[in-house]
Design a protein around this motif. Structure first.
Motif, PDB file in Angstrom:
ATOM      1  N   UNK A  74     -17.924 -12.200  50.688  1.00 38.29           N
ATOM      2  CA  UNK A  74     -17.553 -10.871  50.191  1.00 38.29           C
ATOM      3  C   UNK A  74     -16.914 -11.029  48.810  1.00 38.29           C
ATOM      4  N   UNK A  75     -17.428 -10.288  47.834  1.00 40.12           N
ATOM      5  CA  UNK A  75     -16.948 -10.370  46.457  1.00 40.12           C
ATOM      6  C   UNK A  75     -16.704  -8.955  45.935  1.00 40.12           C
ATOM      7  N   UNK A  76     -15.675  -8.783  45.137  1.00 43.63           N
ATOM      8  CA  UNK A  76     -15.463  -7.509  44.465  1.00 43.63           C
ATOM      9  C   UNK A  76     -16.666  -7.229  43.555  1.00 43.63           C
ATOM     10  N   UNK A  77     -17.248  -6.041  43.682  1.00 44.32           N
ATOM     11  CA  UNK A  77     -18.464  -5.726  42.942  1.00 44.32           C
ATOM     12  C   UNK A  77     -18.308  -5.704  41.441  1.00 44.32           C
ATOM     13  N   UNK A  78     -17.067  -5.571  40.961  1.00 44.92           N
ATOM     14  CA  UNK A  78     -16.828  -5.570  39.523  1.00 44.92           C
ATOM     15  C   UNK A  78     -16.610  -6.974  38.973  1.00 44.92           C
ATOM     16  N   UNK A  79     -16.718  -7.966  39.851  1.00 45.80           N
ATOM     17  CA  UNK A  79     -16.479  -9.348  39.426  1.00 45.80           C
ATOM     18  C   UNK A  79     -17.702 -10.221  39.676  1.00 45.80           C
ATOM     19  N   UNK A  80     -18.861  -9.599  39.550  1.00 44.78           N
ATOM     20  CA  UNK A  80     -20.127 -10.308  39.679  1.00 44.78           C
ATOM     21  C   UNK A  80     -20.694 -10.612  38.303  1.00 44.78           C
ATOM     22  N   UNK A  91     -10.023  -3.683  32.342  1.00 48.16           N
ATOM     23  CA  UNK A  91     -10.717  -3.928  31.069  1.00 48.16           C
ATOM     24  C   UNK A  91     -10.879  -5.417  30.815  1.00 48.16           C
ATOM     25  N   UNK A  92      -9.832  -6.196  31.078  1.00 47.34           N
ATOM     26  CA  UNK A  92      -9.914  -7.639  30.876  1.00 47.34           C
ATOM     27  C   UNK A  92     -10.958  -8.260  31.796  1.00 47.34           C
ATOM     28  N   UNK A  93     -11.034  -7.775  33.038  1.00 46.00           N
ATOM     29  CA  UNK A  93     -12.030  -8.290  33.978  1.00 46.00           C
ATOM     30  C   UNK A  93     -13.434  -7.945  33.494  1.00 46.00           C
ATOM     31  N   UNK A  94     -13.623  -6.705  33.069  1.00 48.61           N
ATOM     32  CA  UNK A  94     -14.931  -6.288  32.565  1.00 48.61           C
ATOM     33  C   UNK A  94     -15.340  -7.109  31.356  1.00 48.61           C
ATOM     34  N   UNK A  95     -14.386  -7.338  30.439  1.00 49.25           N
ATOM     35  CA  UNK A  95     -14.684  -8.139  29.246  1.00 49.25           C
ATOM     36  C   UNK A  95     -15.072  -9.563  29.625  1.00 49.25           C
TER      37      UNK A  95
END
Length: 329
Positions: free
Chosen positions: A106-112, A275-279
């Motif tokens: 299971x992974x956070x979908x915004x961290x793929x 924002x930092x994760x998205x970047x």
């Protein structure tokens, strides 16, 4: 609700990798922002066996270790319905949750990290921990072009990728590694390569600088070694400790005024903003595309089976090998 029956290597107590136990478990609960990745390959990293040996503050008996994996999306949470089933992805797992030593994670979908067509799943599984650690290390330094830069321990996965990033940015790179890697680094454009096992390497390195000192030192070994490198850094210089943390500057105050930097990729899961994760995910996909185009390379790998994961990780720990260890499911 669709249930997934998975197999995983579980951690029970502080110990050796070969003490992990294989278990069956059912994945039922999925948060709205999570996805299930069916792993095809698992990338092994030194942090894996270190955590198995030393534990983690949030770990309890039964947790699944492992930070790097690559596979396909097989289920999404309600807020991740826009993600396409079967998409090829890799990820760096949150250390406080079940990780990649499993058939499904299971992974956070915004961290793929989406895998480009030209990049294999094996390369993708090799990528997150070492390459993003190297990338974060590079980003600590505001200006690198034409600077005198030293990478201590460049033969491993992090140092190998970091060296390529530095050269591409125009740094004047000096390094230590096993002698077997020296010619490859020199062919890349490294100015000076020395064997870290040579007791006189610091003196030889100083002589090669022709009276200069380093603007930046990246140490991929450990913080005790990092402290010994402080006298090689010039005025207003930087030292980036990639393993461990330098708790204090041991040099006299108001002298060389160096800056100390620490790296902890895994901390982004708890402390980075959205924002930092998205970047970071965008940077990761850009780097993977550049690997696919041949601009950068990852370390050579050794492949093993899922059933042999503990032994493979044990071999990695005992041999201190500079190969990348990969497990196929």
């Amino acid at each position: 609700m669709l249930k997934f029956t998975a197999k995983a290597w579980e951690w029970k107590r502080k110990g050796e990798p070969n003490e992990l136990s294989l278990k069956d478990f059912i994945i039922e609960d999925l948060k709205d922002d999570e996805v299930i990745v069916q792993n095809h390959y698992i990338g092994l990293n030194p942090v894996d066996w270190k955590l198995i040996g030393g534990g983690h503050p949030s770990w309890k008996t039964g947790i699944i270790p492992g930070v790097d994996g690559a596979g396909i999306i097989v289920k999404t949470g309600k807020k991740m319905n826009h993600l396409q089933m079967g998409s090829r992805v890799c990820y760096h797992a949150d250390l406080t949750k079940n990780g990649s030593f499993s058939t499904h994670t299971i992974v956070n979908g915004k961290r793929l990290i989406y895998i480009p067509e030209k990049v294999s799943d094996i390369i993708a599984a090799s990528f997150p921990c070492p390459a993003l650690t190297a990338w974060q290390s590079l980003k600590k330094i505001p200006e690198i072009k034409n600077k005198y830069v030293f990478v201590n321990g460049a033969g491993g996965s992090v140092g190998y990728f970091l060296t390529q990033l530095l050269l591409e940015k125009g740094a004047r790179v000096f390094l230590t590694s096993s002698e077997k890697h020296h010619q490859e680094f020199l062919n890349m454009g490294v100015i000076k390569t020395l064997d870290y096992r040579d007791p006189s390497w610091k003196d030889v390195m100083s002589e090669s600088l022709n009276g200069n000192l380093f603007d930046v030192i990246f140490d991929t070994t450990n913080n005790s070694n990092t402290k010994e490198l402080l006298n090689l850094i010039g005025y207003n210089g930087h030292i980036v400790s990639i393993q461990g943390r330098i708790k204090e500057n041991l040099l006299p105050a108001f002298t060389t005024c160096i800056s100390l930097h620490e790296i902890a990729l895994g901390a982004y899961h708890q402390f980075a903003s959205e924002k930092q994760i998205n970047d970071l995910m965008m940077d990761a996909e850009h780097l993977l595309n550049q690997i696919g185009s041949g601009k950068y390379k990852l370390r050579n790998y050794k492949l093993s089976s899922f059933d042999d994961l503990p032994e493979h990780l044990m071999e990695m720990k005992n041999n201190n090998s500079e190969l990348k260890y990969i497990v196929k499911i």
